[in-house]
Design an enzyme around this catalytic site. Structure first.
Site, PDB file in Angstrom:
ATOM      1  N   TRP A 106      86.242  73.635  31.482  1.00 29.12           N
ATOM      2  CA  TRP A 106      85.191  74.360  30.753  1.00 29.12           C
ATOM      3  C   TRP A 106      83.822  74.145  31.359  1.00 29.12           C
ATOM      4  O   TRP A 106      82.976  75.053  31.330  1.00 29.12           O
ATOM      5  CB  TRP A 106      85.210  74.023  29.267  1.00 29.12           C
ATOM      6  CG  TRP A 106      86.465  74.510  28.610  1.00 29.12           C
ATOM      7  CD1 TRP A 106      87.412  73.754  27.976  1.00 29.12           C
ATOM      8  CD2 TRP A 106      86.942  75.869  28.546  1.00 29.12           C
ATOM      9  NE1 TRP A 106      88.429  74.560  27.533  1.00 29.12           N
ATOM     10  CE2 TRP A 106      88.174  75.862  27.861  1.00 29.12           C
ATOM     11  CE3 TRP A 106      86.441  77.086  29.008  1.00 29.12           C
ATOM     12  CZ2 TRP A 106      88.911  77.024  27.630  1.00 29.12           C
ATOM     13  CZ3 TRP A 106      87.173  78.244  28.777  1.00 29.12           C
ATOM     14  CH2 TRP A 106      88.391  78.205  28.091  1.00 29.12           C
ATOM     15  N   ASP A 175      78.039  71.953  25.236  1.00 28.16           N
ATOM     16  CA  ASP A 175      79.149  72.806  24.824  1.00 28.16           C
ATOM     17  C   ASP A 175      80.016  71.974  23.873  1.00 28.16           C
ATOM     18  O   ASP A 175      80.766  71.104  24.299  1.00 28.16           O
ATOM     19  CB  ASP A 175      79.959  73.248  26.045  1.00 28.16           C
ATOM     20  CG  ASP A 175      81.218  74.030  25.661  1.00 28.16           C
ATOM     21  OD1 ASP A 175      81.445  74.278  24.461  1.00 28.16           O
ATOM     22  OD2 ASP A 175      81.982  74.383  26.583  1.00 28.16           O
ATOM     23  N   LYS A 199      87.785  76.910  17.337  1.00 25.51           N
ATOM     24  CA  LYS A 199      88.446  75.612  17.196  1.00 25.51           C
ATOM     25  C   LYS A 199      88.114  74.931  15.873  1.00 25.51           C
ATOM     26  O   LYS A 199      89.007  74.576  15.125  1.00 25.51           O
ATOM     27  CB  LYS A 199      88.098  74.707  18.372  1.00 25.51           C
ATOM     28  CG  LYS A 199      88.942  75.000  19.614  1.00 25.51           C
ATOM     29  CD  LYS A 199      88.166  75.569  20.732  1.00 25.51           C
ATOM     30  CE  LYS A 199      89.070  75.961  21.902  1.00 25.51           C
ATOM     31  NZ  LYS A 199      88.289  76.473  23.021  1.00 25.51           N
TER      32      LYS A 199
HETATM   33  C1  LIG Z   1      87.808  77.029  24.069  1.00 23.62           C
HETATM   34  C2  LIG Z   1      86.624  76.506  24.792  1.00 23.62           C
HETATM   35  C3  LIG Z   1      85.722  77.362  25.455  1.00 23.62           C
HETATM   36  C4  LIG Z   1      85.939  78.858  25.566  1.00 23.62           C
HETATM   37  O1  LIG Z   1      85.867  79.528  24.381  1.00 23.62           O
HETATM   38  P1  LIG Z   1      86.037  81.122  24.352  1.00 23.62           P
HETATM   39  O2  LIG Z   1      85.946  81.439  22.916  1.00 23.62           O
HETATM   40  O3  LIG Z   1      87.384  81.444  24.933  1.00 23.62           O
HETATM   41  O4  LIG Z   1      84.956  81.714  25.179  1.00 23.62           O
HETATM   42  C5  LIG Z   1      84.609  76.790  26.036  1.00 23.62           C
HETATM   43  N1  LIG Z   1      84.392  75.466  25.997  1.00 23.62           N
HETATM   44  C6  LIG Z   1      85.241  74.628  25.393  1.00 23.62           C
HETATM   45  C7  LIG Z   1      84.950  73.169  25.370  1.00 23.62           C
HETATM   46  C8  LIG Z   1      86.388  75.112  24.769  1.00 23.62           C
HETATM   47  O5  LIG Z   1      87.239  74.270  24.168  1.00 23.62           O
END
Ligand SMILES: *Cc1c(COP(=O)(O)O)cnc(C)c1O
Length: 364
Positions: A106, A175, A199
């Protein structure tokens, strides 16, 4: 509870389980929202009923994160990946650079997006170590004067998690897609914290962005209005028709977290849940191997392997037969991954723990 007669233990990394109460509320509100005679997805994003939904969602989010009015709370379309592009577009001017701490897929993707816009300095490269840990302060090599430093608080794929934000002089961009509101966190030490909703917050395809208001005046380049944080903030997340159902669900999820006792209670429960599974893995350490280094283990995504890929596949298949789904690891990491975000029930962790023990006894 009849609920789990119909539903499995879903260990999916995302989209992931949502709180049972929120789903039940949504089921009713899709049909008729607060006596409007229309469902939550059918009412105007500028009407009085939705005004209250978004105002309450923002207020509850501020309470959870402890954010005063020097912060903007934005609900935005697009997942976290959209933020990977928008942050450098808005804030990384030509001739300047941003630092990135590379702890996995990521952060790699965020680096790729930033490079399409501007310059990047790698303050740490975790790839050579197989992304098995979070860097210590001594491992970090920050540059002089980056516009910001981007890091990822929980590495969903490898199962590593920062215990606290990195100690760096530059503004931090985090993030937090896979652990936002799963524990108390020092939001104040950041310039921006963002998370895709899928999530810990709600449905896929939308994001929560916490951003310092003084950053909104920074303009790195000319952009279409729809891509500017300042426009979304000025319009109260209603520059265009926003993802209203996603905002509603995030709001209901914030309220659920508050009613459960807030971030402190969430954090304690998540540590307890993860410990059930880690303890079972450690008790059969001659059979299972963890992907993450012990001191960097995530409470959200628990990654492990058996002695062989054949046994990994068997583990996933047998677990599925037992009502435990979504345990295959990410395609880039292999093995198994149990994702146990806020809404994942403690009973499901205990169930997986006893399966882990049983499987090792049979095949160890
Ligand atoms: C799932 C995830 C993403 C991507 O999310 P999207 O909704 O598919 O754009 C980015 N960073 C982390 C840490 C993630 O777990």
């Amino acid at each position: 509870m009849p609920y789990f007669d119909e539903r499995i233990y879903n260990f999916s990394a995302g989209p992931a389980m949502m709180p049972e109460r929120v789903l039940a509320e949504a089921r009713a509100d899709i049909w008729n929202f607060e006596g409007e005679g229309a469902g939550i997805m059918e009412i105007s994003h500028r009407g009085g009923a939705f005004d209250e939904v978004i105002a309450q969602a923002e207020a509850d989010c501020r309470t959870l994160a402890g954010l005063d009015d020097s912060w903007a709370v934005l609900f935005m379309p697009g997942g976290a990946t959209m933020q990977f592009a928008l942050i450098p577009m808005n804030f990384l001017p030509d001739g300047r650079h941003a630092d990135f701490i590379d702890t996995g897929v990521w952060t790699r993707k965020a680096i790729t997006e930033a490079k399409a816009v501007g310059s990047v300095h790698l303050a740490w490269d975790g790839k050579t170590g197989g992304y098995d840990h979070i860097p210590s302060p001594a491992e970090l090599a920050p540059s002089a004067d980056p516009v910001y430093t981007h890091y990822c608080s929980n590495n969903t794929i490898y199962g590593t998690q920062w215990a606290a934000p990195p100690e760096l002089a530059s503004p931090l961009v985090c993030d937090a897609s896979s652990d936002i509101f799963s524990r108390p966190y020092d939001f104040d030490r950041h310039a921006i914290v963002f998370g895709g909703a899928q999530k810990n917050l709600g449905p896929a395809g939308s994001s929560l962005v916490l951003i310092r208001r003084d950053w909104l005046d920074r303009v790195a380049r000319t952009l279409p209005a729809m891509l500017k944080y300042s426009e979304h903030a000025a319009a109260g997340s209603r520059f265009n028709t926003p993802p209203t159902f996603a905002i509603y669900l995030m709001g209901r999820t914030f309220r659920w977290i508050l009613d459960e006792g807030g971030l402190v209670a969430m954090g304690e429960r998540n540590v307890r849940k993860a410990a059930l599974i880690y303890d079972a893995l450690d008790a059969a350490a001659e059979f299972y191997r963890g992907v993450a280094r012990r001191d960097c283990r995530s409470a959200m995504n628990i990654t492990f392997r058996t002695p062989s890929e054949e046994l990994d596949a068997r583990f996933v298949a047998e677990a599925l037969e037992g009502g435990m789904a979504g345990l295959a690891g990410h395609r880039s990491a292999g093995g198994m991954r149990a994702s146990v975000y806020n809404a994942f029930p403690e009973d499901g962790c205990a169930e997986l723990a006893s399966f882990i023990e049983d499987f090792a006894q049979r095949f160890g």
